[in-house]
Design an enzyme around this catalytic site. Structure first.
Site, PDB file in Angstrom:
ATOM      1  N   ASP A  97       0.849  -1.191   0.000  1.00  0.00           N
ATOM      2  CA  ASP A  97       0.000   0.000   0.000  1.00  0.00           C
ATOM      3  C   ASP A  97       0.886   1.242   0.000  1.00  0.00           C
ATOM      4  OD1 ASP A  97      -1.849   2.014   0.420  1.00  0.00           O
ATOM      5  OD2 ASP A  97      -2.888   1.000   2.063  1.00  0.00           O
ATOM      6  N   TYR A 116      -3.295  14.252 -11.896  1.00  0.00           N
ATOM      7  CA  TYR A 116      -2.952  12.880 -12.262  1.00  0.00           C
ATOM      8  C   TYR A 116      -1.775  12.868 -13.230  1.00  0.00           C
ATOM      9  CZ  TYR A 116      -3.321   8.431 -14.774  1.00  0.00           C
ATOM     10  OH  TYR A 116      -3.042   7.228 -15.386  1.00  0.00           O
ATOM     11  N   ALA A 167      -1.307   2.290  -9.103  1.00  0.00           N
ATOM     12  CA  ALA A 167      -1.305   3.737  -9.342  1.00  0.00           C
ATOM     13  C   ALA A 167      -2.598   4.341  -8.819  1.00  0.00           C
ATOM     14  CB  ALA A 167      -1.161   4.044 -10.832  1.00  0.00           C
ATOM     15  N   THR A 188       1.452   6.826 -18.320  1.00  0.00           N
ATOM     16  CA  THR A 188       0.213   7.209 -18.995  1.00  0.00           C
ATOM     17  C   THR A 188       0.418   8.278 -20.060  1.00  0.00           C
ATOM     18  OG1 THR A 188      -1.971   8.232 -18.592  1.00  0.00           O
ATOM     19  CG2 THR A 188      -0.182   8.894 -17.157  1.00  0.00           C
ATOM     20  N   ASP A 189      -0.526   8.336 -20.986  1.00  0.00           N
ATOM     21  CA  ASP A 189      -0.544   9.395 -21.993  1.00  0.00           C
ATOM     22  C   ASP A 189      -0.879  10.754 -21.392  1.00  0.00           C
ATOM     23  OD1 ASP A 189      -3.125   8.442 -21.417  1.00  0.00           O
ATOM     24  OD2 ASP A 189      -3.910   9.046 -23.378  1.00  0.00           O
ATOM     25  N   LYS A 226       2.115  11.531 -12.430  1.00  0.00           N
ATOM     26  CA  LYS A 226       2.674  10.432 -13.218  1.00  0.00           C
ATOM     27  C   LYS A 226       3.969  10.865 -13.911  1.00  0.00           C
ATOM     28  CE  LYS A 226       1.151   6.825 -13.863  1.00  0.00           C
ATOM     29  NZ  LYS A 226       1.384   5.540 -13.135  1.00  0.00           N
TER      30      LYS A 226
END
Length: 298
Positions: free
Chosen positions: A33, A122, A57, A98-99, A126
């Site tokens: 976690d 977000y 994520a 991620t994109d 990332k």
């Protein structure tokens, strides 16, 4: 050091897709976690895997706007700590990104060397996580993916199929485009990368950022139409679908308008990439329909 592959992410889409492969150990809450950083060290040191895949994520894009600390732990500081422990233990590390690290304003598919320009919490966390991982552990691979769907957990394709069974009309954003990516296809790519590493040993040229997304582009509207049409072939209702604009469906977090990813580097280095998205949607929808609850007769 064991020969196992440790996959984080619990019951998430990618972790579920990787779970059936040989040698995979899947971990999630409460044993692993990001909100409890000591669990990171414990899981890695107890299992001593041959390779680690971080599929965990914070993916609740809108909720990240108000829970910045949670997104930071899951997408930035947590993965960086994982990478540091993996470096200490001599374990190669594969991290999923991620994109959303891009603005979506380029107008053509993004390559790995394009500058990041995230427009959401977000995306920012990332992007920061990518750099922190690479700084903490040189033997790391970052795989940026996009629009992941599967028969597992919650995702856009599953939501559309279920909504079609309940509602006569649907409104779906039609002015955002990207690369729909099957979790199973992404899992296959990851296992091929791992097979290469096992075959050749780790090579410095393997490290860095790669794009790993489904072949071909679509808007959310086009993806919804494809999923609903395929579900209709299995007897699901076929509602009317209206394409709307992003402005018609405001959200707390900014979505990239065009975050298509170019996967050329992945193919050049590892000889693989997720395939075309339409056949994968057909397969996933077929699985969803095969396991759906019986519909009441009218």
């Amino acid at each position: 050091m064991h020969s196992s592959i440790l996959v984080t992410g619990g019951t998430g889409q990618l972790a579920s897709a990787l779970a059936p492969y040989a040698d995979v150990i899947r971990v999630g809450r409460p044993d692993f976690d990001f909100d409890h950083p000591d669990t990171i060290d414990t899981v890695l040191r107890v299992n001593r895997p041959a390779i680690v895949v971080n599929a965990a994520a914070w993916t609740a894009v809108d909720a990240a706007e108000t829970n910045v600390d949670g997104a930071e732990r899951a997408n930035h500081t947590g993965p960086a700590r994982m990478a540091a422990v993996c470096r200490e233990l001599g374990i190669p590390f594969i991290h999923i990104s991620t994109d959303y690290v891009f603005s979506g304003d380029k107008g053509s598919p993004y390559v790995e060397t394009d500058p990041v320009d995230p427009r959401s919490v977000y995306g920012r966390t990332k992007a920061e996580g990518e750099q922190a991982v690479l700084a903490a552990h040189p033997d790391s691979i970052i795989l940026r993916t996009a629009w992941v769907y599967s028969p597992y957990n919650r995702n856009f394709v599953r939501t559309m199929v279920e909504a079609a069974a309940r509602r006569p009309e649907l409104r779906v954003v039609g002015d955002q485009i990207g690369n729909p990516t099957s979790a199973d296809a992404l899992a296959d790519v990851i296992m091929k990368i791992i097979a290469r590493i096992r075959d050749t040993g780790w090579k410095a040229d393997y490290a860095g950022i790669y794009h790993a997304a489904g072949e071909g582009q679509a808007s959310w509207y086009e993806l919804a139409c494809a999923a609903i049409e395929m579900a209709a072939r299995h007897g699901n209702p076929r509602p009317a679908i209206e394409a709307i604009t992003t402005a018609d469906w405001p959200t707390p977090a900014h979505r990239p308008h065009d975050a298509r990813l170019d996967c050329t580097r992945l193919k050049q280095v590892f000889g693989c990439a997720p395939g075309p998205w339409r056949p994968e949607v057909r397969r996933v929808v077929g699985e969803l329909m095969a396991h759906r609850a019986p519909q009441p007769q009218s």
